[in-house]
Write a protein that holds these residues in place. Structure first.
Motif, PDB file in Angstrom:
ATOM      1  N   ALA A 197       4.473   1.206  -3.111  1.00 12.43           N
ATOM      2  CA  ALA A 197       5.253   1.542  -1.911  1.00 12.43           C
ATOM      3  C   ALA A 197       6.663   1.995  -2.294  1.00 12.43           C
ATOM      4  CB  ALA A 197       5.303   0.343  -0.974  1.00 12.43           C
ATOM      5  N   GLU A 198       7.282   1.327  -3.280  1.00 14.09           N
ATOM      6  CA  GLU A 198       8.622   1.722  -3.749  1.00 14.09           C
ATOM      7  C   GLU A 198       8.591   3.119  -4.346  1.00 14.09           C
ATOM      8  OE1 GLU A 198      11.766   0.457  -3.566  1.00 14.09           O
ATOM      9  OE2 GLU A 198      10.818  -0.892  -2.121  1.00 14.09           O
ATOM     10  N   LYS A 203       8.396   5.944  -1.806  1.00 12.74           N
ATOM     11  CA  LYS A 203       9.627   6.260  -1.069  1.00 12.74           C
ATOM     12  C   LYS A 203      10.324   7.489  -1.639  1.00 12.74           C
ATOM     13  CE  LYS A 203      10.637   1.623   0.568  1.00 12.74           C
ATOM     14  NZ  LYS A 203      11.535   0.460   0.445  1.00 12.74           N
ATOM     15  N   CYS A 260       4.602  12.275  -0.634  1.00 16.04           N
ATOM     16  CA  CYS A 260       4.201  11.045   0.031  1.00 16.04           C
ATOM     17  C   CYS A 260       4.763  10.929   1.441  1.00 16.04           C
ATOM     18  CB  CYS A 260       4.652   9.827  -0.790  1.00 16.04           C
ATOM     19  SG  CYS A 260       3.869   9.749  -2.396  1.00 16.04           S
ATOM     20  N   GLU A 319       6.087   6.526   7.519  1.00 18.46           N
ATOM     21  CA  GLU A 319       6.901   6.310   6.317  1.00 18.46           C
ATOM     22  C   GLU A 319       6.181   6.925   5.109  1.00 18.46           C
ATOM     23  OE1 GLU A 319       3.809   3.320   6.553  1.00 18.46           O
ATOM     24  OE2 GLU A 319       5.346   3.767   8.024  1.00 18.46           O
ATOM     25  N   SER A 326       4.178   7.171   1.893  1.00 21.06           N
ATOM     26  CA  SER A 326       3.135   6.249   1.412  1.00 21.06           C
ATOM     27  C   SER A 326       2.205   6.966   0.448  1.00 21.06           C
ATOM     28  CB  SER A 326       2.326   5.694   2.585  1.00 21.06           C
ATOM     29  OG  SER A 326       1.565   6.724   3.184  1.00 21.06           O
TER      30      SER A 326
END
Length: 189
Positions: free
Chosen positions: A84-85, A88, A93, A113, A115
């Motif tokens: 997930a980090e 970002k 993504c 968001e 991903s």
């Protein structure tokens, strides 16, 4: 067999003894044991085709299990905090630059968001795994009765999981790896 009371019958000959044996004396004082038999079909004995397909059945079962494990591992990576980090900062993504269709050509529901899901990498890997399994299924069962072929497909199936997860881990751990690079990597060892 002198001095023995049993007479072995060849396996899978479908011969069944139906009465007591009788010893007859033939010309020249030769003794012959006569055994009344009939031809029987044992339906529980596997056919030659089924017997030769047993390795194929094992391979397909193992592939189904391996595929399920790969899907489980990839789905778990979708929830991984380090993934997930990394997502970002991944330009592919986000829901603007993301692939709008999955590897099967279906419209993909994107997340708001950034991903890993939006990148489409997981879908590409799943489709590549499915294509490999389909190619293995297309082979004739007798192919897997050759030890070298059986060993080869088993080794590749074991590596498939490692390589599938490894593609995502490469992307997660190497800032220089982008989704296009990872998607271009093959799942062949």
């Amino acid at each position: 067999y002198p001095e023995e009371d049993e007479v072995p019958m060849p396996p899978r000959s479908f011969i069944e003894v139906v009465g007591d044996s009788v010893v007859r004396v033939m010309d020249g004082n030769i003794q012959v044991m006569e055994i009344p038999i009939w031809i029987s079909c044992n339906l529980s004995t596997p056919t030659l085709e089924k017997s030769s397909a047993s390795r194929m059945t094992q391979v397909l079962s193992m592939l189904n299990h391996s595929t399920a494990e790969i899907h489980h591992d990839l789905d778990a990576l979708l929830l991984n905090l380090r993934v997930a980090e990394r997502a970002k900062s991944g330009s592919h993504c986000n829901n603007i630059n993301a692939v709008k269709q999955d590897a099967a050509g279906n419209m993909q529901t994107l997340t708001d968001e950034n991903s890993l899901h939006n990148s489409g990498m997981v879908e590409v890997i799943k489709v590549e795994c499915a294509a490999w399994v389909t190619a293995v299924r297309a082979h004739n069962a007798t192919r897997f009765n050759v030890d070298a072929n059986h060993k080869s497909v088993m080794a590749v199936a074991i590596d498939l999981r490692r390589l599938a997860v490894g593609k995502i881990l490469l992307w997660r751990d190497d800032p220089g790896a982008n989704t296009a690079t990872v998607n271009s990597l093959t799942l062949r060892a």
